[in-house]
Design an enzyme around this catalytic site. Structure first.
Site, mmCIF file in Angstrom:
data_model
loop_
_atom_site.group_PDB
_atom_site.id
_atom_site.type_symbol
_atom_site.label_atom_id
_atom_site.label_comp_id
_atom_site.label_asym_id
_atom_site.label_seq_id
_atom_site.Cartn_x
_atom_site.Cartn_y
_atom_site.Cartn_z
ATOM 1 N N GLY A 48 7.156 -3.256 2.939
ATOM 2 C CA GLY A 48 7.919 -2.069 2.540
ATOM 3 C C GLY A 48 7.301 -0.727 2.871
ATOM 4 O O GLY A 48 8.008 0.259 3.047
ATOM 5 N N GLU A 102 1.599 2.210 -1.152
ATOM 6 C CA GLU A 102 2.714 1.348 -1.568
ATOM 7 C C GLU A 102 4.044 2.066 -1.358
ATOM 8 O O GLU A 102 4.101 3.295 -1.428
ATOM 9 C CB GLU A 102 2.583 1.021 -3.062
ATOM 10 C CG GLU A 102 2.222 -0.389 -3.412
ATOM 11 C CD GLU A 102 3.208 -1.475 -3.003
ATOM 12 O OE1 GLU A 102 3.982 -1.301 -2.044
ATOM 13 O OE2 GLU A 102 3.177 -2.525 -3.649
ATOM 14 N N LYS A 134 9.157 3.670 -10.545
ATOM 15 C CA LYS A 134 10.210 3.540 -11.564
ATOM 16 C C LYS A 134 9.530 3.474 -12.928
ATOM 17 O O LYS A 134 9.197 2.378 -13.402
ATOM 18 C CB LYS A 134 11.006 2.251 -11.338
ATOM 19 C CG LYS A 134 11.855 2.221 -10.088
ATOM 20 C CD LYS A 134 12.582 0.867 -10.008
ATOM 21 C CE LYS A 134 13.400 0.735 -8.760
ATOM 22 N NZ LYS A 134 13.870 -0.655 -8.558
ATOM 23 N N ASP A 162 13.854 -2.898 1.513
ATOM 24 C CA ASP A 162 14.964 -3.767 1.910
ATOM 25 C C ASP A 162 15.703 -4.350 0.724
ATOM 26 O O ASP A 162 15.190 -4.415 -0.390
ATOM 27 C CB ASP A 162 14.435 -4.931 2.755
ATOM 28 C CG ASP A 162 13.709 -5.973 1.896
ATOM 29 O OD1 ASP A 162 12.819 -5.579 1.108
ATOM 30 O OD2 ASP A 162 14.030 -7.161 2.006
ATOM 31 N N ARG A 168 15.872 -1.653 5.900
ATOM 32 C CA ARG A 168 14.562 -1.004 6.091
ATOM 33 C C ARG A 168 14.614 0.131 7.105
ATOM 34 O O ARG A 168 13.820 1.054 7.058
ATOM 35 C CB ARG A 168 13.529 -2.020 6.587
ATOM 36 C CG ARG A 168 13.187 -3.115 5.598
ATOM 37 C CD ARG A 168 11.917 -3.839 6.066
ATOM 38 N NE ARG A 168 11.720 -5.112 5.424
ATOM 39 C CZ ARG A 168 11.139 -5.300 4.234
ATOM 40 N NH1 ARG A 168 10.725 -4.267 3.536
ATOM 41 N NH2 ARG A 168 10.978 -6.504 3.739
HETATM 42 P P1 IMP Z 1 6.332 -4.585 -8.718
HETATM 43 O O1 IMP Z 1 5.295 -5.640 -8.593
HETATM 44 O O2 IMP Z 1 7.384 -4.969 -9.731
HETATM 45 O O3 IMP Z 1 5.771 -3.212 -8.992
HETATM 46 O O4 IMP Z 1 7.149 -4.556 -7.355
HETATM 47 C C1 IMP Z 1 6.585 -4.059 -6.224
HETATM 48 C C2 IMP Z 1 7.312 -4.511 -4.988
HETATM 49 O O5 IMP Z 1 8.652 -4.941 -5.251
HETATM 50 C C3 IMP Z 1 7.456 -3.333 -4.038
HETATM 51 O O6 IMP Z 1 6.360 -3.223 -3.192
HETATM 52 C C4 IMP Z 1 8.732 -3.654 -3.304
HETATM 53 O O7 IMP Z 1 8.465 -4.433 -2.175
HETATM 54 C C5 IMP Z 1 9.552 -4.449 -4.290
HETATM 55 N N1 IMP Z 1 10.574 -3.605 -4.963
HETATM 56 C C6 IMP Z 1 10.552 -3.153 -6.234
HETATM 57 N N2 IMP Z 1 11.642 -2.419 -6.533
HETATM 58 C C7 IMP Z 1 12.376 -2.389 -5.398
HETATM 59 C C8 IMP Z 1 13.632 -1.749 -5.049
HETATM 60 O O8 IMP Z 1 14.303 -1.049 -5.841
HETATM 61 N N3 IMP Z 1 14.062 -1.949 -3.781
HETATM 62 C C9 IMP Z 1 13.379 -2.700 -2.860
HETATM 63 N N4 IMP Z 1 12.221 -3.296 -3.137
HETATM 64 C C10 IMP Z 1 11.719 -3.149 -4.402
#
Ligand code: IMP
Length: 177
Positions: A48, A102, A134, A162, A168
């Protein structure tokens, strides 16, 4: 602002290309100030963050290195959860100033699980730069040092992010309708 379709879902324009690019220039300027005289290593987390990492990196005015690593995959519209391993981290981090790059911090689980592995190598410093955050979704405490945009707890695509493999390539960031 147009509504677009990715797979079966509709998305609304949320952050324009200009807004994203201006904010990234500000972030690069701030990071360049903070690391003046140093030579940080940026570790970009694939997939991402590839666009953000490229744009951030080209606006830095300091000497810096970059490498790209892969952690867990993200399937569908909920965080996949288990982050086990990293691929591609060949650099020795001992004594280095490291900046993690990130695309988005959602629950925070990905980075929360990964940071101990990096800290184990005893970098001199470790900071996190995330384009999106978020806050309402974050369950795992993390110190985010550079944040592009705090956004609502809604799924987004574009600019590297994505939905099931697509979206993307979009220059803007779109939010689920
Ligand atoms: P976390 O571990 O929940 O913080 O998620 C991190 C990863 O989830 C990010 O690096 C993204 O690849 C993916 N991700 C989280 N939210 C979204 C979104 O709204 N759209 C797309 N990918 C997301």
């Amino acid at each position: 602002m147009p509504i677009i379709k990715v797979h079966d879902k509709s998305f609304d324009t949320y952050l324009s290309e200009e807004v994203i690019q201006n904010r990234i220039k500000e972030m690069a300027a701030e990071i360049s100030r903070d690391y003046a005289g140093k030579r940080p290593l940026f570790i970009a987390i694939l997939n991402g963050s590839f666009m953000f990492a490229a744009d951030l990196f080209k606006h830095l005015s300091i000497n810096a290195e970059i490498c790209f690593i892969k952690l867990a995959s993200y399937k569908g519209m909920k965080s996949s959860g288990n982050v086990v391993t990293s691929i591609g981290l060949e650099d020795d981090l001992f004594g280095k100033d490291v900046v993690i790059v990130e695309d988005i911090v959602d629950t925070g689980k990905t980075l929360h699980n990964f940071l101990p592995k990096l800290l184990h190598q005893q970098p001199k410093s470790l900071k996190i730069a995330s384009l999106l955050h978020k806050p309402e979704a974050t369950e795992y405490p993390l110190q985010l040092d550079y944040i592009g945009f705090d956004i609502p707890n809604k799924f987004v695509v574009g600019y590297g992010l994505d939905y099931d493999g697509l979206g993307r390539n979009l220059k803007e960031i779109y939010q689920l309708v």
